[in-house]
Design an enzyme around this catalytic site. Structure first.
Site, mmCIF file in Angstrom:
data_model
loop_
_atom_site.group_PDB
_atom_site.id
_atom_site.type_symbol
_atom_site.label_atom_id
_atom_site.label_comp_id
_atom_site.label_asym_id
_atom_site.label_seq_id
_atom_site.Cartn_x
_atom_site.Cartn_y
_atom_site.Cartn_z
ATOM 1 N N CYS A 157 -6.841 26.127 38.819
ATOM 2 C CA CYS A 157 -7.398 27.338 39.432
ATOM 3 C C CYS A 157 -8.885 27.532 39.113
ATOM 4 O O CYS A 157 -9.709 26.827 39.662
ATOM 5 C CB CYS A 157 -6.550 28.549 39.067
ATOM 6 S SG CYS A 157 -6.439 29.680 40.451
ATOM 7 N N HIS B 8 -1.071 27.302 40.739
ATOM 8 C CA HIS B 8 -0.457 27.382 39.407
ATOM 9 C C HIS B 8 0.818 26.555 39.275
ATOM 10 O O HIS B 8 1.914 27.067 39.544
ATOM 11 C CB HIS B 8 -0.178 28.847 39.058
ATOM 12 C CG HIS B 8 -1.424 29.617 38.786
ATOM 13 N ND1 HIS B 8 -1.963 29.735 37.523
ATOM 14 C CD2 HIS B 8 -2.275 30.249 39.622
ATOM 15 C CE1 HIS B 8 -3.077 30.435 37.592
ATOM 16 N NE2 HIS B 8 -3.297 30.757 38.851
ATOM 17 N N GLU C 184 2.294 25.796 36.701
ATOM 18 C CA GLU C 184 3.137 26.347 35.624
ATOM 19 C C GLU C 184 3.963 27.533 36.115
ATOM 20 O O GLU C 184 4.804 28.047 35.373
ATOM 21 C CB GLU C 184 2.262 26.757 34.434
ATOM 22 C CG GLU C 184 1.588 28.123 34.521
ATOM 23 C CD GLU C 184 0.427 28.188 35.510
ATOM 24 O OE1 GLU C 184 0.088 27.160 36.120
ATOM 25 O OE2 GLU C 184 -0.140 29.291 35.680
HETATM 26 N N1 LIG Z 1 -6.195 32.174 38.798
HETATM 27 C C1 LIG Z 1 -7.464 31.830 38.720
HETATM 28 O O1 LIG Z 1 -7.882 31.007 37.912
HETATM 29 C C2 LIG Z 1 -8.404 32.547 39.625
HETATM 30 C C3 LIG Z 1 -9.669 31.800 39.876
HETATM 31 C C4 LIG Z 1 -10.802 32.668 40.379
HETATM 32 N N2 LIG Z 1 -11.035 33.707 39.469
HETATM 33 C C5 LIG Z 1 -10.494 33.189 41.761
HETATM 34 O O2 LIG Z 1 -10.178 34.357 41.927
HETATM 35 O O3 LIG Z 1 -10.538 32.409 42.685
#
Ligand SMILES: NC(=O)CC[C@H](N)C(=O)O
Length: 440
Positions: free
Chosen positions: A316, A400, A402
């Protein structure tokens, strides 16, 4: 209890795909509620006093709409960006995901709170989000793991929540106009106009939110997934040392890595690359984290310095930082992806995986240099959901694997990271033995 208004900065529209509408007049939306038996506003939990509680909160959006609601949890005034999450379950994991810092999470599932909260579902040490917006707060909690009601939990954590809001209408607005900044208040003294002004003079773009959620120093992580719940257990054995950069890391990333056989050292976001290399890790993980990935050049620099020296895996925010370190650009999406039902095409395995996602930004694949491969694509909008740069032992996912909450379809990617570390280690030891033989 008053909550501080955070990060009041001049508004900017940088990175917005569509300009945000600026509506001059205020429009009030209120939900019909059963009229009060007692006008006094009792416990803030929103449970004991239902269904007779009357509206005592307002959510004012920067487009000029005013949503009347009932409060639970903390009271005060709070500003944040409103995003909608389509997960059906897992509200506690969502509340404790540090990537939601600065945001109000609006759950599209109308019924929230029915399983309370428990000891196991915490994804970080704290709730960093701005607040919770839901349609209906369950009047009872029923779950064998439940230790507390949701309202009490929010109150304890000084976190605002509102219910009896038309979450469908707000979601449609966000889908149509893009993410909106909002102000949530229980303070009657504040006028709608004041709150509107507050929402319009705050923005989340361009702010380093990672430094507010990362750990203060390095530590070892040992917890694994509870063996009773574990899966994909095949082929684990060797121990690999992974340095995990905490940009707002979720515990389940650490649990999954640990279950796959990693010895993990978690380090803060500003941990120098040189110190990481001194620790001679087998691999480095760049975690998820909140906010704008282009607002943290120091993190991109660290990622750049590690590239090519050690196998790396980004999740992410980690994926977005890798994208930038490889020479690419990130941009803000219209309303992002938040939920546990996003279809992704895994181009390497040639299969579709249903994934858990939470991001508002994405890497622009057209901005990436030659040699960087797009390995995953979000099937809802075709955006880049995964990258690899085999020449530098780089792999990353925009979503994600996980889960927590969400489906486990992509869990095997942790095994792929192990495989990458193993290959690089074996290659390195083969090279050493060749050099030693040559010397003799
Ligand atoms: N879950 C995250 O790592 C979010 C990544 C980043 N902050 C976004 O909003 O795209």
């Amino acid at each position: 209890m008053e909550l501080a208004i955070k990060n009041r900065i001049a508004p900017t529209t940088q990175n917005f795909l569509t300009p945000k509408p600026k509506v001059k007049s205020l429009r009030v939306f209120s939900v019909k509620c059963i009229t009060s038996l007692s006008s006094s506003d009792v416990a803030a939990t929103g449970v004991a006093d239902r269904p007779w509680k009357t509206s005592d909160a307002r959510l004012v959006l920067e487009d000029g709409s005013v949503w009347s609601a009932k409060s639970f949890g903390a009271r005060g005034t709070q500003v944040g960006e409103v995003v909608f999450n389509t997960s059906l379950t897992g509200y506690q994991e969502i509340l404790t995901d540090p990537s939601y810092a600065g945001q109000f999470v609006l759950m599209t599932n109308p019924h929230i709170g029915n399983t309370g909260v428990n000891f196991d579902d915490e994804e970080s040490r704290q709730c960093f989000l701005a607040g919770l917006v839901i349609r209906s707060l369950s009047i009872s909690t029923s779950n064998w793991r439940c230790t507390k009601a949701l309202g009490d939990y929010l109150l304890e954590r000084n976190l605002m929540g509102i219910y009896d809001v038309d979450t469908r209408a707000i979601t449609r607005r966000l889908r149509q106009d893009g993410s909106l900044i909002g102000v949530l208040t229980t303070e009657e003294s504040k006028t709608d106009e004041e709150l509107l002004e507050m929402s319009r003079s705050w923005d989340i773009v361009g702010i380093d939110l990672i430094s507010g959620v990362t750990c203060t120093g390095p530590y070892e992580w040992v917890d694994k997934t509870d063996p009773e719940w574990d899966f994909n257990c095949e082929g684990r054995g060797d121990i690999y040392h992974v340095i995990a950069y905490d940009f707002g890391i979720k515990h389940n990333i650490l649990r999954r890595l640990s279950s796959y056989g990693c010895k993990i050292t978690v380090v803060p976001s500003n941990w120098p690359a040189s110190e990481t290399l001194k620790m001679k890790p087998d691999g480095v993980l760049f975690s998820n984290g909140p906010g704008d990935p282009s607002a943290v050049p120091y993190a991109v620099k660290t990622v750049k310095e590690l590239l090519g020296n050690v196998p790396v895996f980004g999740i992410c925010m980690g994926h977005q930082l890798l994208g930038q370190a490889l020479g690419g650009k990130t941009f803000k999406m219209k309303f992002g992806h938040h939920g546990g039902n996003h279809p992704v095409r895994n181009l390497v395995a040639n299969r579709v995986e249903i994934s858990a996602q939470n991001h508002n930004y994405a890497v622009d694949p057209a901005s990436l240099p030659k040699g960087v491969e797009v390995t995953h694509i979000n099937l809802n909008d075709g955006s880049c959901a995964g990258l690899a740069f085999p020449a530098l032992n780089v792999m990353s996912l925009q979503y994600h694997p996980e889960a927590s909450p969400g489906p486990h379809d992509s869990d095997s990617v942790f095994g792929e990271f192990i495989k990458l570390m193993k290959e690089v280690k074996q290659k390195a030891s083969a090279e050493i033995s060749v050099t030693v033989k040559k010397r003799w």
